[in-house]
Write a protein that holds these residues in place. Sequence first.
Motif, PDB file in Angstrom:
ATOM      1  N   MET A   1       0.660  -0.835   0.120  1.00 27.70           N
ATOM      2  CA  MET A   1      -0.592   0.475   0.006  1.00 27.70           C
ATOM      3  C   MET A   1       1.131   1.170  -0.352  1.00 27.70           C
ATOM      4  SD  MET A   1      -2.748   1.256   2.929  1.00 27.70           S
ATOM      5  CE  MET A   1      -2.257   1.684   4.262  1.00 27.70           C
ATOM      6  N   PRO A   2       1.510   1.991  -0.696  1.00 28.37           N
ATOM      7  CA  PRO A   2       1.978   3.016  -1.148  1.00 28.37           C
ATOM      8  C   PRO A   2       1.223   4.601  -0.332  1.00 28.37           C
ATOM      9  CG  PRO A   2       1.471   2.249  -3.491  1.00 28.37           C
ATOM     10  CD  PRO A   2       0.879   1.520  -2.570  1.00 28.37           C
ATOM     11  N   ILE A   3       1.579   5.168   0.022  1.00 26.56           N
ATOM     12  CA  ILE A   3       1.453   5.808   1.191  1.00 26.56           C
ATOM     13  C   ILE A   3       2.378   7.314   0.941  1.00 26.56           C
ATOM     14  CG2 ILE A   3       1.317   7.314   3.608  1.00 26.56           C
ATOM     15  CD1 ILE A   3       1.570   4.220   4.741  1.00 26.56           C
ATOM     16  N   VAL A   4       2.206   8.712   0.076  1.00 27.82           N
ATOM     17  CA  VAL A   4       3.094   9.887   0.073  1.00 27.82           C
ATOM     18  C   VAL A   4       2.066  10.765   0.975  1.00 27.82           C
ATOM     19  CG1 VAL A   4       3.349  11.283  -1.877  1.00 27.82           C
ATOM     20  CG2 VAL A   4       2.097   8.945  -2.609  1.00 27.82           C
ATOM     21  N   THR A   5       3.388  11.755   1.034  1.00 24.18           N
ATOM     22  CA  THR A   5       3.551  12.578   2.701  1.00 24.18           C
ATOM     23  C   THR A   5       3.352  13.547   1.338  1.00 24.18           C
ATOM     24  OG1 THR A   5       3.469  10.657   3.611  1.00 24.18           O
ATOM     25  CG2 THR A   5       3.590  13.618   4.408  1.00 24.18           C
ATOM     26  N   ILE A   6       2.442  14.443   1.369  1.00 22.55           N
ATOM     27  CA  ILE A   6       2.750  15.794   0.777  1.00 22.55           C
ATOM     28  C   ILE A   6       3.677  16.996   2.060  1.00 22.55           C
ATOM     29  CG2 ILE A   6       2.449  17.680  -0.358  1.00 22.55           C
ATOM     30  CD1 ILE A   6       0.917  14.375  -1.901  1.00 22.55           C
TER      31      ILE A   6
ATOM     32  N   GLU B   1      -6.108  13.408  -6.891  1.00 24.30           N
ATOM     33  CA  GLU B   1      -6.157  12.887  -7.620  1.00 24.30           C
ATOM     34  C   GLU B   1      -5.160  12.676  -8.464  1.00 24.30           C
ATOM     35  OE1 GLU B   1      -9.899  15.096  -9.604  1.00 24.30           O
ATOM     36  OE2 GLU B   1     -10.431  14.883  -7.553  1.00 24.30           O
ATOM     37  N   LYS B   2      -4.332  13.693  -8.551  1.00 22.38           N
ATOM     38  CA  LYS B   2      -2.833  13.266  -9.807  1.00 22.38           C
ATOM     39  C   LYS B   2      -2.101  12.295  -8.772  1.00 22.38           C
ATOM     40  CE  LYS B   2      -4.492  15.805 -12.886  1.00 22.38           C
ATOM     41  NZ  LYS B   2      -4.877  15.724 -14.398  1.00 22.38           N
ATOM     42  N   VAL B   3      -2.112  12.788  -7.423  1.00 23.50           N
ATOM     43  CA  VAL B   3      -0.731  12.129  -7.209  1.00 23.50           C
ATOM     44  C   VAL B   3      -1.575  10.197  -7.111  1.00 23.50           C
ATOM     45  CG1 VAL B   3       0.232  11.366  -5.302  1.00 23.50           C
ATOM     46  CG2 VAL B   3       0.532  14.074  -5.490  1.00 23.50           C
ATOM     47  N   THR B   4      -2.498  10.549  -7.202  1.00 24.26           N
ATOM     48  CA  THR B   4      -2.949   8.901  -7.328  1.00 24.26           C
ATOM     49  C   THR B   4      -2.822   8.491  -7.999  1.00 24.26           C
ATOM     50  OG1 THR B   4      -4.587   9.944  -5.434  1.00 24.26           O
ATOM     51  CG2 THR B   4      -4.660   8.035  -6.492  1.00 24.26           C
ATOM     52  N   GLU B   5      -2.975   9.529  -9.230  1.00 19.37           N
ATOM     53  CA  GLU B   5      -3.047   8.196 -10.307  1.00 19.37           C
ATOM     54  C   GLU B   5      -1.538   7.857 -10.519  1.00 19.37           C
ATOM     55  OE1 GLU B   5      -4.767  11.547 -13.273  1.00 19.37           O
ATOM     56  OE2 GLU B   5      -7.010  11.083 -12.506  1.00 19.37           O
ATOM     57  N   ALA B   6      -0.379   9.148 -10.403  1.00 17.92           N
ATOM     58  CA  ALA B   6       0.490   9.144 -10.971  1.00 17.92           C
ATOM     59  C   ALA B   6       1.257   7.419 -10.328  1.00 17.92           C
ATOM     60  CB  ALA B   6       1.773  10.240 -10.100  1.00 17.92           C
ATOM     61  N   VAL B   7       1.036   7.780  -8.787  1.00 17.44           N
ATOM     62  CA  VAL B   7       1.246   5.817  -8.401  1.00 17.44           C
ATOM     63  C   VAL B   7       0.872   4.871  -8.775  1.00 17.44           C
ATOM     64  CG1 VAL B   7       1.208   5.073  -5.949  1.00 17.44           C
ATOM     65  CG2 VAL B   7       1.315   6.975  -6.256  1.00 17.44           C
ATOM     66  N   THR B   8      -0.481   4.833  -8.988  1.00 20.25           N
ATOM     67  CA  THR B   8      -1.189   3.530  -9.525  1.00 20.25           C
ATOM     68  C   THR B   8      -0.379   3.775 -10.532  1.00 20.25           C
ATOM     69  OG1 THR B   8      -2.856   4.831 -10.719  1.00 20.25           O
ATOM     70  CG2 THR B   8      -3.365   4.320  -8.833  1.00 20.25           C
TER      71      THR B   8
END
Length: 62
Positions: A1-6, A22-29
């Motif tokens: 499960m990726p977790i991205v912190t900004i 939304e855009k970060v989720t798209e990039a990660v997927t």
Amino acid sequence: MPIVTIKMLEGRTDDQKRALVEKVTEAVTETTQAPAERVSVVIEEMSPAHFGVGGTRASDKA
């Protein structure tokens, strides 16, 4: 499960933060093939008084 912190300075609108998630989720997927429902994005906002670069706080810049 990726977790991205900004981490970013406060001041963005809810619409901007929504689009960012939304855009970060798209990039990660797209890059990890992780399903979107497994991607978590955490936005940590800070006051400009709590962030500095080169010896100057962001709140001190005009």
